[in-house]
Design a protein around this motif. Structure first.
Motif, PDB file in Angstrom:
ATOM      1  N   GLN A 148      53.994  66.882  67.602  1.00 19.12           N
ATOM      2  CA  GLN A 148      54.660  65.482  67.068  1.00 19.12           C
ATOM      3  C   GLN A 148      55.237  64.880  68.635  1.00 19.12           C
ATOM      4  O   GLN A 148      55.094  63.747  68.730  1.00 19.12           O
ATOM      5  N   VAL A 149      55.794  65.694  69.362  1.00 19.08           N
ATOM      6  CA  VAL A 149      56.269  65.194  70.626  1.00 19.08           C
ATOM      7  C   VAL A 149      55.195  64.677  71.504  1.00 19.08           C
ATOM      8  O   VAL A 149      55.318  63.544  72.241  1.00 19.08           O
ATOM      9  N   PHE A 150      54.196  65.189  71.762  1.00 21.14           N
ATOM     10  CA  PHE A 150      53.284  64.878  72.570  1.00 21.14           C
ATOM     11  C   PHE A 150      52.512  63.444  72.178  1.00 21.14           C
ATOM     12  O   PHE A 150      52.092  62.596  72.786  1.00 21.14           O
ATOM     13  N   VAL A 151      52.315  63.530  71.034  1.00 23.71           N
ATOM     14  CA  VAL A 151      51.674  62.237  70.399  1.00 23.71           C
ATOM     15  C   VAL A 151      52.517  61.192  70.294  1.00 23.71           C
ATOM     16  O   VAL A 151      52.252  60.104  71.145  1.00 23.71           O
ATOM     17  N   LEU A 152      53.663  61.282  70.252  1.00 22.02           N
ATOM     18  CA  LEU A 152      54.665  60.247  70.249  1.00 22.02           C
ATOM     19  C   LEU A 152      54.957  59.912  71.730  1.00 22.02           C
ATOM     20  O   LEU A 152      55.094  58.540  72.133  1.00 22.02           O
ATOM     21  N   HIS A 153      55.156  60.910  72.747  1.00 26.09           N
ATOM     22  CA  HIS A 153      55.589  60.640  74.007  1.00 26.09           C
ATOM     23  C   HIS A 153      54.318  60.017  74.837  1.00 26.09           C
ATOM     24  O   HIS A 153      54.287  58.881  75.165  1.00 26.09           O
ATOM     25  N   ASP A 154      53.397  60.829  75.032  1.00 19.58           N
ATOM     26  CA  ASP A 154      52.194  60.754  75.736  1.00 19.58           C
ATOM     27  C   ASP A 154      51.066  59.668  75.253  1.00 19.58           C
ATOM     28  O   ASP A 154      50.396  59.143  76.221  1.00 19.58           O
ATOM     29  N   GLY A 168      65.386  64.424  64.853  1.00 17.18           N
ATOM     30  CA  GLY A 168      66.591  65.251  64.626  1.00 17.18           C
ATOM     31  C   GLY A 168      66.801  66.510  65.595  1.00 17.18           C
ATOM     32  O   GLY A 168      67.138  67.245  65.130  1.00 17.18           O
ATOM     33  N   VAL A 169      66.472  66.416  66.741  1.00 17.47           N
ATOM     34  CA  VAL A 169      66.573  67.266  67.917  1.00 17.47           C
ATOM     35  C   VAL A 169      67.276  66.631  69.093  1.00 17.47           C
ATOM     36  O   VAL A 169      67.352  65.360  69.070  1.00 17.47           O
ATOM     37  N   THR A 170      67.456  67.516  70.345  1.00 14.13           N
ATOM     38  CA  THR A 170      67.885  67.082  71.313  1.00 14.13           C
ATOM     39  C   THR A 170      66.807  66.519  72.340  1.00 14.13           C
ATOM     40  O   THR A 170      65.670  66.887  72.055  1.00 14.13           O
ATOM     41  N   ALA A 171      67.156  65.684  73.165  1.00  9.57           N
ATOM     42  CA  ALA A 171      66.346  65.020  74.119  1.00  9.57           C
ATOM     43  C   ALA A 171      65.715  66.269  74.915  1.00  9.57           C
ATOM     44  O   ALA A 171      64.515  66.265  75.308  1.00  9.57           O
ATOM     45  N   GLY A 172      66.432  67.309  75.196  1.00  8.56           N
ATOM     46  CA  GLY A 172      66.157  68.318  75.838  1.00  8.56           C
ATOM     47  C   GLY A 172      65.152  69.034  75.355  1.00  8.56           C
ATOM     48  O   GLY A 172      64.150  69.594  75.868  1.00  8.56           O
TER      49      GLY A 172
END
Lengths: 192, 243
Positions: A148-154, A168-172
């Motif tokens: 999820q993070v990879f798709v949304l960010h990169d 619903g997580v921290t930026a870290g």
């Protein structure tokens, strides 16, 4: 907002003035019940929405999720006020819907993918044209959070703060998941 | 400090991604830059991470392999009624109801159960239908007498046969709208279902009052209706005329 999740504001979809004008007309027509106009909007956006679904949920669920997005969009067209491009509004709706779906799936399958599976996706260097496909497939096999993070960010250009709010997580945590995803994916590129 | 291309100190794993993303500034940026310059392994990692991000940005959006619009159109009620062949309209208008989202054959499970029971009777089964008073259909009808039950069941089997004939006629009429692979799949499924129906009917000859066999037959009949209906829906959804 699509649901109770904080949601995210995606980067604007680059759209020409002409397409914006055409979209605006079609949105107005579609909101009045013109299915032909809505189909034109569908034709213009389906590639982007389906690609998002494929990457976030996997091939198996992409078709159904894409249809859900457009059905939901049809139902909510009356709430579209034109403050952003239609494509941006639709994409936000799609992301939120897929995050909800992803959360439901996570409960169901609790899937984790071991690194060995990604190792099995080493590209055939003699066939460069397969590289993109291997990379897409590998994205689909990432652990849920990292994917999820990879798709949304990169791929989609969200910031860690936006992702953190949406998931619903921290930026870290978002940063750590992104790094994990990149390390796994670099093997697909024949590195690492 | 750099010794033969290796920097001393721990590798700044997580910060490498932030470095690649240009998220570092000030002292943190200077520290990582110095480390990367001195550390061959981390420099290679940075190159790898950049390759991943570059590849990700270069991914091209692709349309789905199959057209998803028919399903969407069906769900938003954008599919116009299908053109019916004349003989289908003549045969059994009572079992069809046309609505904006397409058209439906409306046979309920109890009705199919009644039809299945009628099949048993017509198949030479004994007088089970006339003797029993437990049929769901008949209960709904308020406990009709045996002869009337048989008439009602006979009516249901007629409705079922008409429904199948109508759907089949629609498919035949619109045969060219379906791709050959779909046609093959549908025909294969129908052949399997027809075989199951035939098998159930043969079994009912020996045991016409068997509730399982009657239920199974009704299920198969419903399954056949469903397959035909779904195929007709697919034809309907492919219709692209004005709504």
């Amino acid at each position: 907002m699509e649901h109770s999740r904080p949601g995210v504001t995606p980067p604007s979809v680059p759209e020409s003035a002409r397409s914006r004008g055409g979209d605006a007309r079609d949105v107005a027509l579609a909101a009045a019940g013109d299915a032909d106009a809505f189909r034109r909007l569908y034709e213009a956006q389906v590639g982007r929405i389906h690609s998002l679904a494929r990457r976030m949920l996997g091939y198996d669920l992409a078709d159904e999720a894409t249809q859900d997005v457009f059905v939901r969009a049809w139902q909510k067209l009356g709430t579209f006020r034109g403050e952003s491009a239609f494509g941006t509004w639709l994409f936000r709706l799609a992301v939120n819907l897929m995050l909800t779906r992803r959360a439901q799936l996570a409960v169901k399958r609790g899937r984790e993918v071991v690194d060995d599976e990604l190792l099995g996706l080493q590209p055939d260097r003699s066939r460069p044209e397969t590289l993109g496909m291997d990379f897409e497939t590998a994205i689909g096999r990432l652990p849920e959070g990292a994917r999820q993070v990879f798709v949304l960010h990169d791929i989609e250009g969200y910031t860690h703060e936006e992702i953190a709010r949406a998931l619903g997580v921290t930026a870290g945590t978002s940063k750590a998941q992104l790094h994990r995803a990149r390390l796994l994916l670099r093997r697909v590129l024949g590195k690492g | 400090m750099n010794v033969g291309g290796f920097a001393t100190g721990p590798h700044p794993e997580l910060e490498l991604s932030a470095y690649v993303d240009g998220e570092l500034a000030g002292e943190a940026l200077a520290r990582i830059e110095a480390h990367v310059l001195a550390c061959d392994a981390c420099r290679a990692s940075v190159d790898d991470l950049r390759a991943v991000t570059t590849t990700a940005r270069a991914l091209v959006d692709a349309r789905p392999a199959t057209d998803l619009w028919p399903g969407i159109a069906r769900r938003i009620g954008a599919v116009p009624p299908l053109e019916f062949p004349q003989h289908a309209r003549r045969q059994a208008p009572a079992v069809m109801r046309i609505r904006r989202a397409g058209w439906r054959i409306s046979l309920s499970w109890p009705q199919l159960l009644a039809a299945a029971a009628c099949v048993a009777v017509l198949s030479g089964g004994a007088v089970w239908w006339g003797l029993t008073s437990q049929s769901a259909t008949i209960r709904e009808a308020g406990g009709l007498g045996g002869s009337v039950q048989a008439t009602a069941a006979d009516y249901e089997i007629q409705r079922y046969d008409s429904a199948v004939a109508d759907l089949q006629a629609v498919l035949d009429h619109n045969h060219d709208r379906l791709d050959p692979e779909t046609v093959r799949t549908v025909e294969s499924n129908l052949a399997i279902i027809d075989a199951a129906i035939a098998q159930a009917r043969r079994a009912l000859l020996a045991d016409p009052s068997n509730p399982y066999l009657n239920g199974h037959l009704a299920d198969q009949m419903k399954r056949k209706i469903r397959v035909l209906q779904q195929t007709a829906d697919a034809v309907t959804a492919d219709y692209t005329g004005p709504s």
